[in-house]
Design a protein around this motif. Structure first.
Motif, short mmCIF file in Angstrom:
data_model
loop_
_atom_site.label_atom_id
_atom_site.label_comp_id
_atom_site.label_asym_id
_atom_site.label_seq_id
_atom_site.Cartn_x
_atom_site.Cartn_y
_atom_site.Cartn_z
N VAL A 1 4.99 6.46 -12.57
CA VAL A 1 6.29 5.91 -12.96
C VAL A 1 6.79 4.91 -11.93
N VAL A 2 6.81 5.31 -10.65
CA VAL A 2 7.28 4.37 -9.62
C VAL A 2 6.24 3.29 -9.36
N GLY A 3 4.95 3.63 -9.55
CA GLY A 3 3.89 2.64 -9.36
C GLY A 3 4.03 1.48 -10.32
N ALA A 4 4.58 1.74 -11.49
CA ALA A 4 4.78 0.67 -12.48
C ALA A 4 5.70 -0.41 -11.93
N PHE A 5 6.65 -0.03 -11.09
CA PHE A 5 7.62 -1.00 -10.58
C PHE A 5 7.03 -1.88 -9.47
N VAL A 6 5.89 -1.48 -8.90
CA VAL A 6 5.21 -2.34 -7.94
C VAL A 6 4.79 -3.65 -8.61
N PHE A 7 4.68 -3.61 -9.94
CA PHE A 7 4.44 -4.82 -10.73
C PHE A 7 5.40 -5.94 -10.34
N PHE A 8 6.67 -5.58 -10.08
CA PHE A 8 7.67 -6.60 -9.76
C PHE A 8 7.47 -7.19 -8.36
N TYR A 9 6.92 -6.39 -7.46
CA TYR A 9 6.62 -6.88 -6.10
C TYR A 9 5.62 -8.04 -6.18
N THR B 1 15.54 -4.16 -3.48
CA THR B 1 15.53 -5.06 -2.32
C THR B 1 14.13 -5.14 -1.70
N ILE B 2 13.43 -4.00 -1.61
CA ILE B 2 12.08 -4.05 -1.04
C ILE B 2 11.13 -4.77 -2.01
N LEU B 3 11.36 -4.63 -3.32
CA LEU B 3 10.54 -5.35 -4.29
C LEU B 3 10.73 -6.86 -4.18
N LEU B 4 11.95 -7.29 -3.82
CA LEU B 4 12.23 -8.71 -3.69
C LEU B 4 11.49 -9.36 -2.52
N VAL B 5 11.00 -8.54 -1.59
CA VAL B 5 10.20 -9.10 -0.50
C VAL B 5 8.99 -9.83 -1.06
N SER C 1 0.81 -1.22 0.00
CA SER C 1 0.00 0.00 0.00
C SER C 1 0.84 1.27 0.00
N TYR C 2 1.96 1.23 0.70
CA TYR C 2 2.77 2.45 0.86
C TYR C 2 4.04 2.43 0.02
N MET C 3 4.20 1.42 -0.83
CA MET C 3 5.43 1.30 -1.61
C MET C 3 5.62 2.48 -2.55
N ASN D 1 4.57 5.54 -2.16
CA ASN D 1 5.00 6.68 -1.35
C ASN D 1 6.44 6.52 -0.85
N TYR D 2 6.83 5.28 -0.53
CA TYR D 2 8.21 4.99 -0.11
C TYR D 2 9.18 5.33 -1.22
N PHE D 3 8.83 4.96 -2.45
CA PHE D 3 9.70 5.26 -3.58
C PHE D 3 9.78 6.76 -3.83
N ILE D 4 8.65 7.46 -3.68
CA ILE D 4 8.64 8.92 -3.88
C ILE D 4 9.54 9.59 -2.86
N GLU D 5 9.42 9.20 -1.59
CA GLU D 5 10.22 9.83 -0.54
C GLU D 5 11.71 9.52 -0.69
N ASN D 6 12.04 8.40 -1.34
CA ASN D 6 13.44 8.05 -1.58
C ASN D 6 13.95 8.57 -2.92
N ASP D 7 13.17 9.50 -3.53
CA ASP D 7 13.57 10.14 -4.79
C ASP D 7 13.80 9.14 -5.92
#
Length: 432
Positions: free
Chosen positions: A294-302, A351-355, A252-254, A256-262
């Protein structure tokens, strides 16, 4: 073998339900960052979306178990699907009139329908063959659940996160015509996907009305008092609670996590990463796409990792005892989160996506290990275990509150604690 062949077509039919609720659950995740912007919510308030969704499991799972005792698996599936379809239709007025309360009601009804499917489908798959293969069958069925969760972020990024959300001040500055156009665009972005899902579900309802499902282990034997005297059901329920809570909190917060980590900046600097995002989103120029998409697209890998892991897990739990696989995957999830905390940039993201990969086998393996040896109590046990899915309501809002209070790095210790409990559960099940 004959028994396995007998149930092959039934197993294939039931896996469509696993796909469906996986897709819808993660589509809800995609709406969290959008609703956060639309209604200008803090992280705790945004967590109420998941609370409304997952608290339904707590309320309806045991009643669903009682109802399944009376109407059987097939009618339980039809009730669940019909409830889900009606809930999807509620997203139309919710987005049309921009009412947060109706969104929460729609989420609640949607989860109520999914609860009936979960309570019916998980034990049904578990008993479609020998008990020793239950973990493997559930992992395979859950792999199709993960296929739905892998596709959903692409749908969410393309339809729910693709345009820029205006603040209330920016909306007030618009002319009346521009404001109406903006509201219409906002409503359409949400209405389209959920109307399509509702139509698909209605088709499934019609299909299940005419499909004949074999009656398997539907004797009305055993009582809840007998079941609750068994410690394993309590330990398993806590395992389901913390697993679902951790998975949903991270999913749910991934964004936002990616946004805050630039991460949008790091992605734009890498031609390889830009190619991946462009391919997933179907957009050639990422400069025209909102950073959240853009970053939401990478949640696909999670969620894709969860799908791949479940196919792998279906094999591993055939050759190794399931609790060993569970322990190894839970420890690996902890390591990945710790690496994400201590690194930055793309390392922190991957690394967080690999979870997601290591999340894969946890639900079906905890579920099947908790059902082992329960015999006629399996359907009632499923109701209790599905009640524990309410962890997806409690842990994400606690996670959101921790983010508001101290930021993501400290908040990530909460899912770490969840996975450590699963390690303990695996060792306990090894000795019982």
């Amino acid at each position: 073998m004959a028994q396995d062949k007998k149930y092959t077509s039934t197993f294939a039919i039931v896996t469509t339900l696993f796909f469906l609720w996986g897709f819808i659950t993660v589509l809800v995740d995609s709406l969290v960052p959008r609703l956060k912007d639309v209604f200008e919510l803090n992280y705790f308030q945004a967590g109420l979306v998941q609370f409304a969704f997952f608290i339904a499991y707590f309320i309806f799972s045991i009643p669903a178990g009682f109802m399944l005792d009376r109407v059987g698996y097939k009618k339980g599936v039809i009730i669940g699907l019909s409830t889900m379809a009606l809930a999807c239709l509620l997203f139309y007025p919710a987005s049309e009139y921009r009412l947060f309360g109706i969104f929460l009601l729609a989420y609640f009804m949607l989860a109520a329908g999914i609860t009936f499917l979960q309570v019916a489908a998980n034990p049904y798959v578990a008993v479609l063959g020998p008990e020793k293969g239950a973990s493997s069958r559930l992992n395979l069925a859950q792999a199709f659940n993960s296929l739905g969760t892998a596709i959903a972020p692409i749908t969410g990024a393309a339809f729910l996160l693709s345009d820029t959300i205006l603040s209330s001040k920016e909306i007030d500055a618009l002319s009346n015509v521009a404001k109406e156009e903006y509201y219409l665009r906002e409503a359409t972005a949400v209405q389209g996907p959920f109307l399509l899902v509702a139509g698909f579900i209605f088709l499934l309802v019609i299909g299940f009305i005419f499909i004949k499902l074999p009656a398997v282990n539907e004797e009305k034997k055993g009582t809840y008092s007998q079941l609750l005297s068994k410690p394993i059901i309590w330990l398993g329920a806590v395992g389901i609670f913390v697993y679902v809570g951790a998975e949903v909190a991270l999913g749910s917060y991934m964004v936002n996590y990616f946004i805050e980590n630039d991460l949008p900046v790091h992605i734009q600097k890498s031609s390889f990463m830009k190619t991946i995002a462009s391919t997933i989103l179907g957009k050639n120029d990422l400069a025209l796409v909102d950073a959240k998409a853009v970053v939401g697209a990478f949640v696909f890998f999670y969620w894709t990792g969860a799908m791949i892991g479940r196919f792998i897990g279906s094999f591993l739990t055939r050759i190794w005892r399931p609790h060993y696989v569970l322990i190894g995957f839970a420890i690996s999830a902890v390591i990945m989160i710790l690496l994400s905390i201590v690194t930055d940039g793309l390392w922190s993201m991957w690394t967080i996506l690999l979870v997601g990969l290591f999340n894969s086998i946890m639900f079906p393996t905890i579920f099947s290990l908790s059902l082992e040896g329960l015999g006629d109590l399996k359907a009632k046990a499923s109701g209790i275990l599905c009640t524990a899915i309410a962890g997806g309501a409690i842990i994400p809002i606690c996670f959101g509150a921790l983010i508001d209070f101290s930021g993501f790095n400290l908040a990530l210790l909460l899912p770490i604690c969840c996975y450590l409990y699963i390690v303990v559960f695996g060792f306990i099940r090894k000795t019982t």
